[in-house]
Design an enzyme around this catalytic site. Sequence first.
Site, PDB file in Angstrom:
ATOM      1  N   GLY A  77      -0.234   2.555  13.113  1.00  0.00           N
ATOM      2  CA  GLY A  77       0.187   1.171  13.329  1.00  0.00           C
ATOM      3  C   GLY A  77      -0.776   0.423  14.238  1.00  0.00           C
ATOM      4  CB  CYS A 114      11.133   5.567  13.212  1.00  0.00           C
ATOM      5  SG  CYS A 114      12.251   4.566  12.234  1.00  0.00           S
ATOM      6  CD  GLU A 134      10.232   1.038  12.611  1.00  0.00           C
ATOM      7  OE1 GLU A 134       9.913   2.093  13.184  1.00  0.00           O
ATOM      8  OE2 GLU A 134      10.777   0.994  11.503  1.00  0.00           O
ATOM      9  CE  LYS A 177      -2.649   3.276   2.056  1.00  0.00           C
ATOM     10  NZ  LYS A 177      -2.048   4.584   2.471  1.00  0.00           N
ATOM     11  N   GLY A 193       5.609   3.358  10.545  1.00  0.00           N
ATOM     12  CA  GLY A 193       4.963   4.669  10.601  1.00  0.00           C
ATOM     13  C   GLY A 193       4.604   5.058  12.018  1.00  0.00           C
ATOM     14  CB  SER A 194       2.168   7.514  13.250  1.00  0.00           C
ATOM     15  OG  SER A 194       0.920   7.037  12.770  1.00  0.00           O
ATOM     16  CD  GLU A 210       7.678   9.524  16.710  1.00  0.00           C
ATOM     17  OE1 GLU A 210       6.538   9.040  16.628  1.00  0.00           O
ATOM     18  OE2 GLU A 210       8.550   9.397  15.835  1.00  0.00           O
TER      19      GLU A 210
END
Lengths: 502, 502
Positions: free
Chosen positions: B226, B281, B245, B166, B221-222, B366
Amino acid sequence: VSTTLTHSETSHDPRTGQPLGDRPDSPPEEVAEALRAAAAAAPDVAAAAPGVRRDWLYAVADAVDARADELVALAEAETALGHPRLTGEVARMAGQLRFYADVAAEGSWLGATLDPATATAPALARVNVPLGPVAVFGASNFPFGFGVLGNDTGSALAAGCPVVVKAHPAHPLLSDLLGTIAGEALTGAGAPAGTFALVHGFEAGTQLVLADEVAAVGFTGSQRAGLHLWRLANGRERVVPVFAEMGTVNPAVVTPDGAADLTSLAAGFVGSFTLGSGQFCTKPGLLLAPRGSGAAEAVAEALAPVGPMLTRTIAASVDSCVDALVAAGASIVARVPGDGAGWSAAATVLRADLADLRPGSPLLDEVFGPVALVVEYDDVATLVDALDALQGALAGSVFGAGPDDADLPAVVDALSHKVGRVAIGDWPTGVAWTWGQQHGGPWPATTDPSATSVGAAALDRFVRPVTWQSAPDTVLPPSLQAGNPWRLPRRVGGVLLAGDAS
Amino acid sequence: VSTTLTHSETSHDPRTGQPLGDRPDSPPEEVAEALRAAAAAAPDVAAAAPGVRRDWLYAVADAVDARADELVALAEAETALGHPRLTGEVARMAGQLRFYADVAAEGSWLGATLDPATATAPALARVNVPLGPVAVFGASNFPFGFGVLGNDTGSALAAGCPVVVKAHPAHPLLSDLLGTIAGEALTGAGAPAGTFALVHGFEAGTQLVLADEVAAVGFTGSQRAGLHLWRLANGRERVVPVFAEMGTVNPAVVTPDGAADLTSLAAGFVGSFTLGSGQFCTKPGLLLAPRGSGAAEAVAEALAPVGPMLTRTIAASVDSCVDALVAAGASIVARVPGDGAGWSAAATVLRADLADLRPGSPLLDEVFGPVALVVEYDDVATLVDALDALQGALAGSVFGAGPDDADLPAVVDALSHKVGRVAIGDWPTGVAWTWGQQHGGPWPATTDPSATSVGAAALDRFVRPVTWQSAPDTVLPPSLQAGNPWRLPRRVGGVLLAGDAS
């Protein structure tokens, strides 16, 4: 769940249904104390060399062996599984503990990997570290092999994690004795206080799964209970992995040319699906045989009464599950009442149409007990399609006409996509604890298709990798230090080097 | 989510905010066709020898190298990450693809294990088999390294799983070009149709995660996105693993004796937390330094403007996240507006009290962008307690006064319990793709603490073990046959034997 403050589990004799004694549930403060002690012990348990933990586990195994008669007698009173089976299972439990101890000491499971620095990459050193305290939920049906000191406890301790076991209410008195033996042996061998604890009661189990101190959960039992714990853990603020090994329909298949000696096959099938009164997570619940082979009749012919079930609940559920199968289109071929006056259940064989084995049908659900379904297929293509529609399972069996049976590869391959273990010419019951065992399988056989609860890889569930970058020897764990003090097999610069710890 | 039938992603130039072109979302029937093709290809992709899949991945890497200039130009237009960085990242992507190909061919990841039959146990043969089609969600911030042909795609293909990607809406045009290059190269190298596909759009992503054909999901990603995918997959009838992750605060620590050259440290910290405009990340979002070291002021001094953010949404969230930090008790020490007229964000350094770093505080969340927090500690005991209160993270750094710094072991050990990788004297940004890499970490850094998305073990996510019991060679996969045709490293009778496939 009740709202009163004092609960207890009552132990029963399954042969009579009569109570043997009460075991009070662990109050929340006792569970909390066990968790605090486990968390306090965790760094020392993790830091102990695998060879040291081997000695701890050998001490437990030796103590178990020394008290085998007492353990078997108590287990027989609470489970009625019979002396021969229980005597073998105590030996199995001790053997498993020693096996996980030896696997720990061999050290491959640590995955120690050293990449020296290059012009473009820093030095990296990677090893598996123990997750921390593990909550273990023992099974009802294997009071030794998958119980308080079973595979989950053995592999978690071997991997360096303290263990808090939630005893199964089907054998609370035996659980206590096992817990006492383990605690004394571990203390005697020098393991830190808090390395092992045992708690009782439903609420205690919930408290374990939700506890901050718990880093992973091992479970063996029903889909309902296993998925309940999995959902509970997924609702935590810090989610932890739940390794639930759950009951499944374990299909057994006879190829078109494999049906020659159907009398012997039928006897083997009955022996396997009624073993332990059908209370095996690897019980073959479905036999797929060629059309016109007369398999259902042969199985009916071989059917014999089974001993009592482990609990009143299990005995009652056998009947209601048979009703559900009949409601879903199956018909009863033979039914033999259980022996004894206690929690008996009828051994039952049913027949169903292949076309009815559709996803979502109760015909594809496990019945925990001495019940099996026989289904006939017309050709191998139809059979392979039917296998593809089954739920994930722990194990399956294929019976062919020997290694040169032309249908064997396709049938074995189709089955291998649905199970963790394919047995050729063997029944699925019986799970050896060796390096190559896989006791797991696709959802819903387990909550993690990559995990096994038996065999050397059982340790892998209770660790996670950590990499140290550009680290001097002074901060590295022994597993990664330049001198390799634990003499582990390690991968250095991409090349696997043998160890010599064993 | 809209209810109209036609959607599209608009590509933008982050330097100006101006549109570059539209990319229509993939309609459901197109996604369904990609999934059907992936499922149809899965048996052939799985059955291909690892050395054959190596050739496929090398072909993709070669095609990427051949079109590097074109890829960099398009990536620069859509991401504004700069030619030097993007040129390096294309080479990294090609290098990763070749690395996973080589790891696949080496064969240790298959874990092939053969236990010959004994007097008490049957012959068992165990090997890891590919799970089946994998849905990959690429990241915004690494259009090459963690994008359409990044670590997830490379390791899944290497492990024998078809991949449906995707595309990330931050670079739809580049994603299409990468997809075209991969498709052509795989076809040219002889991979089955359906081995790889690319789809676009939010609904397409949902369709992938819920599809029967999908056996696992890889995501970078975020945390928000996720965990959304993880919950979605956990609601399936047949639950599949999601390896997410996710972004984390990656703490950097200066020991009491490590603060001697603070000017150099501060410059390194700023360089790391503003790399890629802070969109890493592994960005160090928190610096823990000794009380009175003047760290915050030194960092403020070193601060410089950063380039534009990848998307309008990310740019806007940087400001709101800084507001949240201030509301939670932090104070701004310095703020430097971003350069350019597009989606710029201010590089910002804040200060907070150690006592405010409590579980649940936004100070521990984060901020994806060029923002960092500096916190001073009084002594090492307080520091270790503070590390213990942090969320799980991908990586962390410790800066000491060399290998003999007496505080180094305790600080490194405390940090190792919270992260997947501890760097000593290095910043956490920069993730080498070697055997010993671990790019993962405790919840909520990832959804699976045992998984890594970079390094040789990345393949392990996309397989599950299957054991064949009492099986003749005629039904075993090549990895387990007596003649070892793939020349794999295998464990036979408990002893690890070297392979010679590489």
